[in-house]
Design an enzyme around this catalytic site. Structure first.
Site, PDB file in Angstrom:
ATOM      1  N   ARG A 298       0.648  -1.348  -0.013  1.00 24.67           N
ATOM      2  CA  ARG A 298       0.127   0.090   0.049  1.00 24.67           C
ATOM      3  C   ARG A 298       1.001   1.099  -0.090  1.00 24.67           C
ATOM      4  NH1 ARG A 298      -5.001  -2.230   2.432  1.00 24.67           N
ATOM      5  NH2 ARG A 298      -4.925  -4.333   1.295  1.00 24.67           N
TER       6      ARG A 298
ATOM      7  N   GLU B  96       0.293   3.925   0.719  1.00 18.43           N
ATOM      8  CA  GLU B  96      -0.322   5.130   1.551  1.00 18.43           C
ATOM      9  C   GLU B  96       0.860   5.847   2.420  1.00 18.43           C
ATOM     10  OE1 GLU B  96      -4.058   4.456   3.941  1.00 18.43           O
ATOM     11  OE2 GLU B  96      -3.658   2.768   2.928  1.00 18.43           O
TER      12      GLU B  96
ATOM     13  N   ARG C 262      -0.665   1.825  12.976  1.00 17.65           N
ATOM     14  CA  ARG C 262      -1.227   0.556  12.376  1.00 17.65           C
ATOM     15  C   ARG C 262      -1.154   0.698  10.905  1.00 17.65           C
ATOM     16  NH1 ARG C 262      -7.724   0.363  12.903  1.00 17.65           N
ATOM     17  NH2 ARG C 262      -8.215   2.548  11.720  1.00 17.65           N
ATOM     18  N   HIS C 263      -0.444   1.163  10.289  1.00 17.46           N
ATOM     19  CA  HIS C 263      -0.299   1.206   8.684  1.00 17.46           C
ATOM     20  C   HIS C 263       1.132   0.956   8.457  1.00 17.46           C
ATOM     21  CE1 HIS C 263      -3.798   3.468   8.711  1.00 17.46           C
ATOM     22  NE2 HIS C 263      -4.101   2.839   7.585  1.00 17.46           N
TER      23      HIS C 263
ATOM     24  N   GLU D 225     -10.069  -2.474  13.111  1.00 18.76           N
ATOM     25  CA  GLU D 225     -10.352  -3.565  11.986  1.00 18.76           C
ATOM     26  C   GLU D 225      -9.232  -4.391  11.661  1.00 18.76           C
ATOM     27  OE1 GLU D 225      -9.661  -2.309   8.128  1.00 18.76           O
ATOM     28  OE2 GLU D 225      -9.872  -4.639   8.025  1.00 18.76           O
TER      29      GLU D 225
ATOM     30  N   SER E 118     -11.558  -7.267   6.148  1.00 20.41           N
ATOM     31  CA  SER E 118     -12.446  -6.672   5.497  1.00 20.41           C
ATOM     32  C   SER E 118     -12.951  -7.711   4.363  1.00 20.41           C
ATOM     33  CB  SER E 118     -11.975  -5.356   4.636  1.00 20.41           C
ATOM     34  OG  SER E 118     -13.026  -4.396   4.653  1.00 20.41           O
TER      35      SER E 118
ATOM     36  N   ARG F 207      -1.489  -7.012  11.896  1.00 20.57           N
ATOM     37  CA  ARG F 207      -2.844  -6.346  12.972  1.00 20.57           C
ATOM     38  C   ARG F 207      -3.159  -7.561  13.920  1.00 20.57           C
ATOM     39  NH1 ARG F 207      -6.367  -1.969   9.775  1.00 20.57           N
ATOM     40  NH2 ARG F 207      -4.897  -0.789   9.132  1.00 20.57           N
TER      41      ARG F 207
END
Lengths: 531, 531
Positions: free
Chosen positions: B303, B305, B311-312, B454, B457, B505
């Site tokens: 990712r 991001e 948590r990323h 979370e 998903s 996670r």
């Protein structure tokens, strides 16, 4: 659709929440669209007056998980046999082939590698319209079929389930296939024997297969190949876990092209650049330096080699392991040999059916191996080749033809398709390979071969930062790029060795296949990035 | 080095092959270098006349797998206890701490999380020089120690092996550590309790830990964390394999940024560009269309991001599964819930020691869960939040604080740290999510939460190419880029659903840790690409 009203689309009155007017309108629109889709499907449902089969066949609305659905147990095709004779069953399966003959329609239903014949006969409960509907369904569509399992007097040719057929009472399309298929599963499944003129002429070529991989993968051989591949992974992990190994995950994005710099993919990483790891080598060694003692990892590795051969991919699955030892790297080498033997035994014992399925299409000599595995010195290999007229220098690597020839010689002499070649020349191994202290031109390294092709490369690694620096310099490697790697050995590290296995190669060679693209579900090579 | 001549470096007369003069010269050079390295080591061996311990201690030459090595069985530190009292053992372990006191030297030896005390006392077989040598060894060096296991009258404080100590007779350095360590294992292992002033003041910060990860990973808590992480992977795969799932491997290099295009890393691919897959989503669905029915895959996902949160990560390990169902996606959702419950039970039953080790450093509330897991509707979650004063619109996603608050409310009401939130608004889910046919603003999708964050998903996916096209258009996705994805559903596809779990996670939240970098062995974030 009256009696066993199967699935309804949206906006029915019994929805849980009270939807608003606007919601209902939206839902209605969706519902109409879905109906339009159904009627647009390859199969048109003719409205026939006084159809005795009305409500027993047709196109189901798209399954979208509505709250009212039939409570219905399905039977798997593989379980259909004469013990169920007389029983009523529901089956969800693909339409493999269909032949309409006036008042009869013969259908072959397929579920993975299993097939069964279903017949739809005009009778007092089955209308002509229903038979016609059945005859017009596109191959590869998914159907829900209700039928009576009926014993047959003589075996049904060409089906896996030979002692029964299904006398059909309901027939619904769950998911339609387009009528024009880019390849036929029958053709893609045909045995590839060189002496068979028919099969040669309609063989589906590799690119057509890969371009339409989701169809190609439906053949029994492909279903089997990827179950076997999953088996190799599972056996690898089970054996190592049993022996106290810890699974780790190593980064694929790395800051420097650490293994020499060639053949590495570059990634744009925010405002800078990064690279894709060519192997988990450095990280699994760092895990050893970090006291994990025995580690393995299964994951993608990347090679930016512009090689379009039968055995190169730009991305493949590496099965890597690394292990501390006490005095001699043979502790590790022989262990890895036993891991592979364990995998071969597991495949033989647990995947006989799948191996048979692959054999039926591609044919193959069964894979042979010795216990414990055969270990030859590189020098012995060279001598065997020299005897066969192929000279390899003492500091030279084996090229592919030499490897294959040696494989044949070894097979003839020892009757094994698997062996270990130990003590490669130092000159042909990576900088982190431990030089042999007793013979300066060789190294503490080994390759392992299946059917004469390399499937694993391994070695004792240099665990001393000074010797490592020396060897990196000797190889002309930019020391600044491997600083964090070298630093890993500055705070004490046990001697260790390991190896990396190419999963797709192991499966290809175990099964005697001719191309690695057959054992990568979605292969990547310099020319192929899709699907 | 007389009696039990341990290891010799190269070029000794008994080497197997007859080396050439040139070879011998080279080897001699190597050998001299190795000796130089040994004498350059942190520890200098003083030559003492009439040393009664001569040949019983020193720096071993680098272990390079020579053919003559001692036949010697080693005992693991964890197995040292009073049942071995009186026995002579060899131990290979790290020097954890060392305290010299005149004629005595106390050493703590460490092997993974296990520690034992060794003493070196001046006696008629142990010289002053040997004690001095022991006192001067750098922490973290790896030693071979020969000793007599000796029962102690009172428990050895601070060691895992409390009822014995090792009375040392030989002491050799196998691999030296630099004397200056960038962090001390003792400090990095210290319990992090907020009320402990001492531990606060010498806490090792996250970046120091990560910069020196191979040292940091040697702490008991880290040894435990990564064994637990391996356990999560193993349990995930075991449960799915038991239920008939096939493991697959999906390409990480893809031709188009298929999931919307944002946050994707670009790769230079020969003369063109490619991208790193943000998930195996499209490929696992293609495996379903290809009749594999139930598949899972464990692998790296990427990712791009620019999120620097607790948590990323830019690269993490995805545990993904996908499964065909008959009528309702709850068949899959509830199955996944049970897979997670199975993992929690497996951790509780098989990793109690490791969970304890993490708890000792970081403290945590034990993880609670229900069987079967709690399922709430998204609307119910919104209502619970509204009751607590936080309004979330019906088509709005939960932000992180709302998720955490809901987790606390659920925990208080149901006493579970794990629950499923079903029926998310359609507007906040990816284009391939199946809209709910009974409520146009919701979708057949779900998230799963651990301690209010979370971890998964998932959804029913659209298996109809026309509806999929419609939804992709609605999301403004360039259809040409997802052609091969949409085409996958044109030849019949069963309804299916699945989900993706972030491994790091799950481990972080199961253990109640505060940062995902604690559960990634070599974490990657926008600012960290090394080690």
């Amino acid at each position: 659709m009256v009696e066993d009203k199967p699935i309804e689309v949206a906006a029915s009155g019994d929805s849980v929440k009270k939807p608003s007017k606007k919601d209902l309108k939206k839902a209605e629109k969706e519902s109409k669209k879905a109906e339009k889709r159904a009627s647009n499907a390859a199969v048109k449902l003719e409205v026939v007056e006084d159809d005795v089969s009305a409500g027993k066949y047709g196109v189901l609305p798209l399954i979208r998980s509505t709250s009212n659905f039939p409570q219905r147990a399905f039977t798997n095709v593989k379980d259909l046999n004469k013990r169920l004779a007389g029983k009523n069953v529901w089956v969800r399966a693909r339409l493999h082939t269909v032949r309409g003959r006036g008042k009869q329609c013969f259908v072959v239903l397929r579920q993975k590698e299993f097939t069964v014949q279903a017949i739809i006969n005009v009778s007092n409960t089955v209308s002509k319209a229903m038979v016609k509907f059945a005859s017009s369904i596109s191959k590869e569509s998914i159907l829900d079929v209700e039928a009576t399992v009926t014993e047959v007097p003589s075996a049904v040719a060409g089906c896996s389930q030979q002692d029964v057929e299904l006398v059909t009472s309901q027939l619904w399309i769950v998911s339609s296939s387009l009528p024009q298929l880019p390849l036929l599963i029958e053709d893609a499944s045909r045995p590839e024997k060189n002496d068979d003129a028919e099969s040669l002429s309609i063989r589906v070529n590799q690119d057509t297969r890969l371009d339409n991989r989701i169809l190609d993968l439906r053949t029994p051989a492909n279903q089997a190949i990827f179950r076997i591949e999953a088996g190799v992974c599972r056996l690898f992990r089970e054996i190592l876990t049993e022996h106290g190994f810890t699974e780790i995950h190593t980064p694929k994005i790395i800051s420097a092209a650490s293994e020499g710099g060639a053949n590495v993919f570059t990634v744009s990483y925010f405002k800078g650049n990064a690279y894709l790891a060519q192997s988990p080598q450095l990280y699994k060694q760092m895990a050893i330096a970090a006291d994990f003692e025995k580690v393995f990892t299964v994951g993608a590795v990347f090679r930016a080699e512009d090689s379009n051969t039968h055995r190169h991919l730009t991305e493949f699955t590496g099965l890597d392991l690394e292990m501390a030892f006490k005095y001699h790297y043979h502790e590790v080498m022989l262990f890895i040999g036993n891991v592979l033997t364990g995998i071969f035994k597991g495949l033989r014992d647990q995947f006989a059916t799948e191996i048979g399925m692959v054999g039926q299409q591609y044919g193959m000599e069964p894979f042979t191996f010795l216990e414990p595995p055969l270990v030859l010195k590189y020098a012995e290999g060279r001598a065997m080749l020299a005897e066969a007229g192929v000279e390899i220098g003492p500091e030279e690597d084996l090229n592919t033809p030499a490897e294959k020839l040696l494989g044949r010689i070894v097979k003839a002499k020892y009757d094994t398709d698997f062996y270990i070649l130990d003590k490669y020349p130092l000159a042909v191994r990576p900088f982190y390979t431990m030089p042999d202290p007793e013979d300066p031109i060789t190294s503490n390294s080994y390759d392992m071969f299946m059917r004469g092709e390399e499937i694993l490369s391994g070695a004792q690694r240099i665990h001393d930062p000074e010797l490592l620096t020396e060897r990196a310099k000797h190889h002309g490697i930019d020391l600044s790029k491997i600083a964090s790697y070298i630093d890993s050995f500055k705070y004490g590290c046990p001697p260790h060795a390991g190896g990396g296995i190419g999963l797709e190669r192991v499966v290809m060679l175990y099964l005697g296949l001719d191309n690695i693209r057959k054992t990568a579900m979605f292969p990547r090579d310099p020319k192929r990035l899709t699907p």
